[in-house]
Design an enzyme around this catalytic site. Structure first.
Site, PDB file in Angstrom:
ATOM      1  N   TYR A 180      55.901  14.592   9.949  1.00  0.00           N
ATOM      2  CA  TYR A 180      54.816  14.260   8.523  1.00  0.00           C
ATOM      3  C   TYR A 180      55.341  13.397   6.745  1.00  0.00           C
ATOM      4  O   TYR A 180      54.229  13.008   6.282  1.00  0.00           O
ATOM      5  CB  TYR A 180      55.222  16.041   7.576  1.00  0.00           C
ATOM      6  CG  TYR A 180      55.031  17.087   8.548  1.00  0.00           C
ATOM      7  CD1 TYR A 180      54.642  17.495   9.694  1.00  0.00           C
ATOM      8  CD2 TYR A 180      54.006  18.239   7.438  1.00  0.00           C
ATOM      9  CE1 TYR A 180      54.024  18.686  10.244  1.00  0.00           C
ATOM     10  CE2 TYR A 180      53.592  19.057   8.131  1.00  0.00           C
ATOM     11  CZ  TYR A 180      53.779  19.363   9.071  1.00  0.00           C
ATOM     12  OH  TYR A 180      53.025  20.794   9.795  1.00  0.00           O
ATOM     13  N   LYS A 231      60.381  17.741  23.217  1.00  0.00           N
ATOM     14  CA  LYS A 231      59.511  17.330  23.557  1.00  0.00           C
ATOM     15  C   LYS A 231      60.814  16.052  24.762  1.00  0.00           C
ATOM     16  O   LYS A 231      60.008  14.821  24.343  1.00  0.00           O
ATOM     17  CB  LYS A 231      58.051  16.639  23.463  1.00  0.00           C
ATOM     18  CG  LYS A 231      57.147  16.288  24.127  1.00  0.00           C
ATOM     19  CD  LYS A 231      56.806  17.455  24.962  1.00  0.00           C
ATOM     20  CE  LYS A 231      55.413  16.789  25.642  1.00  0.00           C
ATOM     21  NZ  LYS A 231      55.332  17.796  26.801  1.00  0.00           N
ATOM     22  N   ASP A 263      56.336  23.292  24.972  1.00  0.00           N
ATOM     23  CA  ASP A 263      55.153  23.305  25.451  1.00  0.00           C
ATOM     24  C   ASP A 263      54.713  24.536  26.574  1.00  0.00           C
ATOM     25  O   ASP A 263      53.857  25.412  26.278  1.00  0.00           O
ATOM     26  CB  ASP A 263      54.178  22.615  26.576  1.00  0.00           C
ATOM     27  CG  ASP A 263      54.977  21.274  27.690  1.00  0.00           C
ATOM     28  OD1 ASP A 263      56.395  21.448  27.181  1.00  0.00           O
ATOM     29  OD2 ASP A 263      54.586  20.591  28.813  1.00  0.00           O
ATOM     30  N   ASP A 287      56.088  24.210  11.841  1.00  0.00           N
ATOM     31  CA  ASP A 287      54.418  24.771  11.928  1.00  0.00           C
ATOM     32  C   ASP A 287      53.950  25.495  12.906  1.00  0.00           C
ATOM     33  O   ASP A 287      53.347  26.441  13.107  1.00  0.00           O
ATOM     34  CB  ASP A 287      53.731  23.210  11.404  1.00  0.00           C
ATOM     35  CG  ASP A 287      52.856  23.559  10.920  1.00  0.00           C
ATOM     36  OD1 ASP A 287      52.819  24.443   9.910  1.00  0.00           O
ATOM     37  OD2 ASP A 287      52.048  23.130  11.193  1.00  0.00           O
ATOM     38  N   ASP A 291      53.541  29.831  13.294  1.00  0.00           N
ATOM     39  CA  ASP A 291      51.427  30.367  13.511  1.00  0.00           C
ATOM     40  C   ASP A 291      51.300  31.456  14.458  1.00  0.00           C
ATOM     41  O   ASP A 291      50.887  32.406  14.719  1.00  0.00           O
ATOM     42  CB  ASP A 291      50.501  29.557  13.736  1.00  0.00           C
ATOM     43  CG  ASP A 291      50.116  28.879  12.363  1.00  0.00           C
ATOM     44  OD1 ASP A 291      51.408  29.443  10.743  1.00  0.00           O
ATOM     45  OD2 ASP A 291      49.015  28.705  11.695  1.00  0.00           O
TER      46      ASP A 291
HETATM   47  C1  LIG Z   1      49.519  22.542   4.265  1.00  0.00           C
HETATM   48  C2  LIG Z   1      50.554  22.467   5.498  1.00  0.00           C
HETATM   49  C3  LIG Z   1      51.062  20.916   4.679  1.00  0.00           C
HETATM   50  C4  LIG Z   1      52.325  23.368   5.414  1.00  0.00           C
HETATM   51  C5  LIG Z   1      52.599  22.470   6.675  1.00  0.00           C
HETATM   52  O1  LIG Z   1      51.902  22.065   7.993  1.00  0.00           O
HETATM   53  O2  LIG Z   1      53.812  22.331   6.996  1.00  0.00           O
HETATM   54  C6  LIG Z   1      51.307  24.203   6.371  1.00  0.00           C
HETATM   55  O3  LIG Z   1      50.548  24.939   7.667  1.00  0.00           O
HETATM   56  C7  LIG Z   1      52.752  25.525   6.459  1.00  0.00           C
HETATM   57  O4  LIG Z   1      52.775  25.932   7.754  1.00  0.00           O
HETATM   58  O5  LIG Z   1      53.489  25.844   5.438  1.00  0.00           O
HETATM   59 MG   LIG Z   2      51.666  25.964   9.281  1.00  0.00          MG
END
Ligand SMILES: CC(C)[C@H](C(=O)O)[C@@H](O)C(=O)O
Ligand SMILES: [Mg+2]
Ligand SMILES: NC(=O)c1ccc[n+]([C@@H]2O[C@H](COP(=O)([O-])OP(=O)(O)OC[C@H]3O[C@@H](n4cnc5c(N)ncnc54)[C@H](O)[C@@H]3O)[C@@H](O)[C@H]2O)c1
Length: 404
Positions: A180, A231, A263, A287, A291
């Site tokens: 990032y 990884k 993975d 990240d 999710d």
């Molecule tokens: C919006 C983006 C920059 C952010 C990230 O990738 O960290 C989001 O996906 C998160 O998980 O907070």
């Molecule tokens: Mg995110």
């Protein structure tokens, strides 16, 4: 002009934050001043942001205020612009006034940023850039993302009941390094006249060590199992990551350390998520995996997070985005942001009783059957964002004193 345009509900800061202890990530201690007798007072920066951000933040603010007042805690809220809202107001995604206010406060609560309107902006003028600058500016390198399947929501999970039931894991995501932020990065034209996009996954040893320590400490307070996800079969940065995490393990003999390639981890999370207790991983893998983990719990609308530094205010935000597809329709699930407010109380301010009040109120609202669309299942009551917020607020009010 910019400052006036950006601020609403401003009250002056009255105290300073001493900060988190490096080793234990204990809640920061706050020196209080100018509160009513017997009351503690904290300054909170609110960053509603874009899309569903303002909808969920206004609810979380009320819940925070109410839970605090029942525990003798007062808040001064200062609302500032970030993301697309800030771009529209003053032309940058993280105005100076916003980062200054955030640094001066005791904790920061953020909704979400981003939206179609700004998707084609140059990268330094994207809402996401503002969020990354905020995280870097606050130096919040440790991002805790808990994914817990609540008994009330087992049927909202997309996984089978026997797979989802009882899942309780914590993703410890490194938040201020890796690909990032790594240099070099960019898009250039190569010798063949072809455009090439590139980024750099880079971790210094100290960045790995400090996030690993947070993860070992976190695992120690949970079920004593830490899985480091990398990884290392391909990436040099991951080879160093694995080496440093392994070296630290001897300092935590009570924690069982394992390693897994990312993975495989993505696959294992949906195959058998109960095998995980604490996961530590880099910025981008964290990240993605968080999710994924959110869907095990029923919805991304359920997952809160805490982003912590060595000292200074923490940043608390749901893991979801601005959800432009449902923004302004009263459809957003506010629970991730409400639970982020609970993390703010617990990890940011050390106000565990008030935090417990919020967690209990969320469970009570779910026990009464209230569900937003994303966690709805047959036999429950479908409500909008506002009504869910009101139900949580009512439950905070009706609680007997919380015990921690
Ligand atoms: C919006 C983006 C920059 C952010 C990230 O990738 O960290 C989001 O996906 C998160 O998980 O907070
Ligand atoms: Mg995110
Ligand atoms: N921390 C942040 O502020 C953050 C995080 C992720 C994405 N974003 C930004 O948000 C924008 C949209 O991104 P995206 O669509 O990839 O991710 P998203 O998380 O905003 O939405 C993904 C899906 O989940 C749903 N969803 C998200 N939060 C919900 C909630 N509280 N209740 C019910 N449903 C919810 C959305 O409706 C959508 O269908 C982009 O601009 C992205 O960069 C910001």
């Amino acid at each position: 002009m910019a400052a006036a345009a950006l601020q609403t509900n401003i009250r002056p800061a009255t105290f300073r934050v001493r900060g988190l202890t490096k080793q234990s990530l204990a809640p920061c201690r706050v020196r209080c001043a100018a509160a009513s007798p017997g009351k503690k007072r904290y300054n909170i920066t609110l960053l509603p942001g874009d899309g569903i951000g303002p909808e969920v933040i206004s609810i979380a603010k009320n819940v925070l205020q109410q839970a605090g007042s029942l525990e003798g805690v007062e808040f001064s809220f200062r609302e500032m612009a970030i993301g697309g809202a800030a771009l529209d107001l003053v032309g940058v995604p993280l105005p100076e006034e916003t980062i200054s206010a955030a640094k001066e406060s005791d904790a920061v609560l953020l909704g979400a940023i981003g939206g179609y309107k700004w998707d084609n902006n140059e990268k330094h003028l994207r809402p996401e850039k503002g969020l990354l600058q905020l995280r870097a500016g606050l130096k919040v390198f440790a991002n805790l993302r808990p994914a817990t399947v609540l008994p009330q929501l087992v049927d909202a999970s997309t996984l089978k009941r026997e797979v989802a039931e009882g899942v309780d894991l914590m993703v410890v995501r490194e938040l201020t390094g890796g690909i990032y932020f790594g240099e070099p990065r960019g898009i250039k034209t190569n010798e063949n006249g072809e455009e090439v996009g590139f980024n750099t996954e880079v971790y210094a040893a100290h960045e790995i060590d400090r996030i690993a320590r947070v993860a070992f400490e976190t695992a120690r307070k949970r079920r004593g199992k830490l899985c480091s996800v990398d990884k290392a079969n391909v990436l040099d940065a991951s080879i160093l990551w694995r080496k440093r995490v392994t070296a630290l393990a001897s300092e935590y003999p009570d924690v069982e350390l394992s390693h897994m390639y990312v993975d495989n981890a993505a696959m294992q999370l949906v195959r058998d998520p109960k095998q995980f207790d604490t996961i530590v991983t880099n910025n981008i893998f964290g990240d993605i995996l968080s999710d994924e983990a959110s869907m095990i719990t029923g919805s991304i609308g359920m997952l809160p997070s805490a982003s912590l530094s060595d000292s200074g205010p923490g940043l608390f935000e749901p893991i979801h985005g601005s959800a432009p597809d449902i923004a302004g329709q009263d459809k957003a699930n506010p629970l991730a942001t409400i639970l982020s407010a609970a993390m703010l109380l617990k990890y940011g301010l050390g106000e565990e009783k008030a935090a417990k009040r919020i967690e209990d109120a969320v469970l009570a609202a779910l026990n009464k059957g209230f569900r937003t669309g994303d966690i709805y299942s047959a036999g429950t009551k479908l409500v909008g964002c506002k009504e869910m917020g009101e139900e949580v607020l009512k439950s905070v009010d009706s609680q007997v004193p919380a015990s921690v």
